[in-house]
Design an enzyme around this catalytic site. Structure first.
Site: not given
Length: 265
Positions: A5-6, A68, A146, A180, A182
């Site tokens: 993932d990024s 991702c 994040e 996403c 996240h």
């Protein structure tokens, strides 16, 4: 099994994998030194995805998951041209959404590039032409996750979620794709804002289930193992470790190693 993932979002896939693949070993690469991908050009994302895959292949993986939404949306050709089978998060998540929806009015939240690509809409319409798909780009939510601002009562995150999903609520959606990786960490906030009538589709859980199905079909399942995971990052491990423990609900200890994805030949 290699997962990349990024940054940190793909850990929502890692969290789900051991429950469906308990005998596998995993290696996760978070490209924390080059995050975010969602605001980059397609050419840059394809180059990064190629390098990320090459890095995982150097660890002798048998299967790769692009955990991702952005890579899955715009760099599918990279995944199709690897020496091992690979999958992204878009297709399994679209299938899961169609299994849940009752009125075929489906919302999607993701990065700007994921939404612009129309990847989830295409995947859903390919399977159900009369489905209605409504998408909203939510770049600020990635930063909030994040930063660890995921408490269900955090006033900043709650306000951001309300603002982003308001146009989707006006469309009478009954299903929301967390496009996403996240965003599963924001599920308590999203559920509170959207109410019980809107089902949330977790891309991490959908992808993990699809991976297990694919490995079974390809007869690639491990016979023994303990679900251990090795973590690789392209920036300082300390930053990753703190948020990784939040994603996974457990300590990652000394399992995190810094690597250079551009240095793999």
């Amino acid at each position: 099994i290699g997962i990349f993932d990024s940054g940190l979002g793909g850990l929502s896939v890692v969290r789900e994998l051991p429950s469906v693949l308990p005998n596998e070993r995993f290696v996760y690469f978070g490209d924390t030194g080059r995050v975010p991908y969602g605001s980059r050009s397609q050419a840059i994302i394809e180059r990064y995805a190629r390098q990320d895959c090459d890095l995982l292949l150097s660890y002798d993986v048998k299967y790769i998951i692009a955990a991702c939404g952005t890579v899955s949306s715009v760099a599918g050709e990279v995944l199709q041209n690897l020496p091992v089978p690979a999958m992204g998060v878009v297709e399994p998540t679209a299938e899961a959404a169609l299994q849940v929806t009752k009125n075929r009015r489906i919302g999607v939240i993701g990065t700007s590039l994921t939404v612009r690509s129309g990847s989830f809409e295409k995947a859903i319409r390919d399977r159900c032409p009369n489905a209605n798909v409504f998408a909203e780009a939510c770049p600020v939510l990635v930063t909030l996750v994040e930063s660890g601002w995921i408490d269900a009562d955090d006033p900043v995150t709650v306000a951001a979620v309300k603002r982003y999903v308001a146009p989707l609520m006006e469309q009478d959606i009954d299903t929301l794709i967390l496009g996403c990786t996240h965003f599963p960490l924001l599920a308590p906030i999203l559920s509170k804002v959207l109410g019980e009538r809107v089902a949330l589709v977790n891309s991490g859980a959908a992808t993990a289930a699809a991976c297990a199905k694919e490995l079974t079909k390809r007869e690639l399942l491990a016979k023994d193992g303990n679900g251990e995971c090795r973590f690789l990052v392209s920036d300082r491990p300390q930053n990753f470790t703190r948020v990784a423990e939040m994603f996974l609900g457990r300590s990652v200890g000394e399992q995190v190693e810094q690597v250079d994805p551009e240095g793999v030949k």
